[in-house]
Design a protein around this motif. Structure first.
Motif, PDB file in Angstrom:
ATOM      1  N   PRO A   1       0.618  -1.244  -0.037  1.00 55.70           N
ATOM      2  CA  PRO A   1      -0.054  -0.030  -0.126  1.00 55.70           C
ATOM      3  C   PRO A   1       0.997   1.289   0.153  1.00 55.70           C
ATOM      4  O   PRO A   1       0.473   2.063  -0.732  1.00 55.70           O
ATOM      5  CB  PRO A   1      -0.732  -0.284   1.290  1.00 55.70           C
ATOM      6  N   ILE A   2       2.141   1.298   0.449  1.00 56.10           N
ATOM      7  CA  ILE A   2       3.022   2.490   0.858  1.00 56.10           C
ATOM      8  C   ILE A   2       3.378   2.898  -0.738  1.00 56.10           C
ATOM      9  O   ILE A   2       3.264   3.604  -1.207  1.00 56.10           O
ATOM     10  CB  ILE A   2       3.955   2.126   1.392  1.00 56.10           C
ATOM     11  N   VAL A   3       3.652   1.773  -1.667  1.00 53.75           N
ATOM     12  CA  VAL A   3       4.346   1.951  -2.900  1.00 53.75           C
ATOM     13  C   VAL A   3       3.118   2.425  -3.799  1.00 53.75           C
ATOM     14  O   VAL A   3       3.314   3.515  -4.529  1.00 53.75           O
ATOM     15  CB  VAL A   3       5.088   0.663  -3.617  1.00 53.75           C
ATOM     16  N   TYR A   4       2.008   1.857  -3.607  1.00 58.28           N
ATOM     17  CA  TYR A   4       0.949   2.162  -4.523  1.00 58.28           C
ATOM     18  C   TYR A   4       0.539   3.745  -4.176  1.00 58.28           C
ATOM     19  O   TYR A   4       0.281   4.560  -5.140  1.00 58.28           O
ATOM     20  CB  TYR A   4      -0.331   1.372  -3.998  1.00 58.28           C
ATOM     21  N   LYS A   5       0.632   3.953  -2.980  1.00 55.50           N
ATOM     22  CA  LYS A   5       0.049   5.499  -2.626  1.00 55.50           C
ATOM     23  C   LYS A   5       1.180   6.481  -2.764  1.00 55.50           C
ATOM     24  O   LYS A   5       0.791   7.578  -3.394  1.00 55.50           O
ATOM     25  CB  LYS A   5      -0.103   5.652  -1.186  1.00 55.50           C
ATOM     26  N   VAL A   6       2.459   6.197  -2.776  1.00 52.72           N
ATOM     27  CA  VAL A   6       3.718   7.111  -3.335  1.00 52.72           C
ATOM     28  C   VAL A   6       3.426   7.090  -4.791  1.00 52.72           C
ATOM     29  O   VAL A   6       3.240   8.318  -5.174  1.00 52.72           O
ATOM     30  CB  VAL A   6       4.814   6.382  -2.956  1.00 52.72           C
ATOM     31  N   LEU A   7       3.309   6.249  -5.601  1.00 54.98           N
ATOM     32  CA  LEU A   7       3.123   6.190  -7.082  1.00 54.98           C
ATOM     33  C   LEU A   7       1.920   6.954  -7.493  1.00 54.98           C
ATOM     34  O   LEU A   7       2.129   7.964  -8.329  1.00 54.98           O
ATOM     35  CB  LEU A   7       3.354   4.982  -7.577  1.00 54.98           C
ATOM     36  N   ASP A   8       0.689   6.604  -6.615  1.00 52.92           N
ATOM     37  CA  ASP A   8      -0.377   7.431  -7.168  1.00 52.92           C
ATOM     38  C   ASP A   8      -0.511   8.958  -6.627  1.00 52.92           C
ATOM     39  O   ASP A   8      -0.652   9.726  -7.413  1.00 52.92           O
ATOM     40  CB  ASP A   8      -1.481   6.722  -6.051  1.00 52.92           C
ATOM     41  N   SER A   9       0.410   9.288  -5.429  1.00 50.61           N
ATOM     42  CA  SER A   9       0.348  10.815  -5.280  1.00 50.61           C
ATOM     43  C   SER A   9       1.298  11.295  -6.215  1.00 50.61           C
ATOM     44  O   SER A   9       1.361  12.476  -6.610  1.00 50.61           O
ATOM     45  CB  SER A   9       0.903  10.803  -3.800  1.00 50.61           C
ATOM     46  N   LEU A  10       2.282  10.687  -6.596  1.00 47.42           N
ATOM     47  CA  LEU A  10       3.347  11.415  -7.343  1.00 47.42           C
ATOM     48  C   LEU A  10       3.055  11.713  -8.802  1.00 47.42           C
ATOM     49  O   LEU A  10       3.390  12.522  -9.331  1.00 47.42           O
ATOM     50  CB  LEU A  10       4.691  10.294  -7.580  1.00 47.42           C
ATOM     51  N   THR A  11       2.005  10.817  -9.378  1.00 44.22           N
ATOM     52  CA  THR A  11       1.408  10.905 -10.498  1.00 44.22           C
ATOM     53  C   THR A  11       0.237  11.703 -10.797  1.00 44.22           C
ATOM     54  O   THR A  11      -0.263  11.702 -11.839  1.00 44.22           O
ATOM     55  CB  THR A  11       1.553   9.636 -11.255  1.00 44.22           C
ATOM     56  N   LYS A  12      -0.341  12.000  -9.737  1.00 44.40           N
ATOM     57  CA  LYS A  12      -1.520  12.996  -9.715  1.00 44.40           C
ATOM     58  C   LYS A  12      -1.197  14.377  -9.953  1.00 44.40           C
ATOM     59  O   LYS A  12      -0.321  15.010  -9.805  1.00 44.40           O
ATOM     60  CB  LYS A  12      -2.338  12.900  -8.518  1.00 44.40           C
TER      61      LYS A  12
END
Length: 161
Positions: free
Chosen positions: A150-161
């Motif tokens: 979940p950490i990686v998912y949220k980091v990528l999601d936040s980075l790419t938004k």
């Protein structure tokens, strides 16, 4: 505290987001090289909001590569000879690396605590790698890890938004 993502939903969520993440990488490859500060800030914020003990999906599904130093630390804490640790817990995988014989990790308890936490392998210590220098070099690995963490998912999601 943000709502924790159920790790069981991650494969579907990551599969849906992966094309966007890959497009982001292609579009921002040069910019990404200088984004460590931003990525590390996201890592710190999201890690603080995430209860790894509520998940432990990495320990259930990802087998770390065990290096000689890991083997020595594990043997010491387990009070076994390295040869006994190898025989009892490890195998050589198709890449020639030492890994656990089976998953979940043999040291993962029912409470999601690691029984050798202070002596855990280097790969476990460094996971999920979103605080690594030159994050852009492992962006594709992070996309793969977003299916598990979940950490990686949220980091990528936040980075790419």
């Amino acid at each position: 505290m943000n709502k924790q993502i159920d790790y069981k939903l991650l494969p579907a969520l990551a599969a849906k987001s992966e094309p966007d993440w890959k497009r982001f990488l292609v579009k921002n490859k040069k910019k990404l090289e200088g984004m460590d500060v931003q990525v590390h800030a996201l890592h710190d914020k999201i890690s603080e909001q995430t209860d790894c003990l509520a998940c432990a999906n990495c320990c259930r599904s990802l087998g770390p590569r065990i290096i000689d130093k890991d083997l020595e630390r594990m043997a010491k804490v387990l009070r076994l000879k390295t040869t006994d640790v190898i025989a009892k817990y490890l195998r050589i995988d198709e890449d020639g690396d030492m890994v656990f014989q089976s998953m979940p990790c043999p040291f993962l308890g029912a409470d999601n605590y690691c029984s050798i936490y202070e002596s855990r392998p280097k790969a476990c210590r460094e996971y999920p790698h979103t605080d690594r220098k030159r994050f852009y070099q492992i962006f594709n690995l992070s996309v793969k890890n977003a299916y598990t963490c979940p950490i990686v998912y949220k980091v990528l999601d936040s980075l790419t938004k």
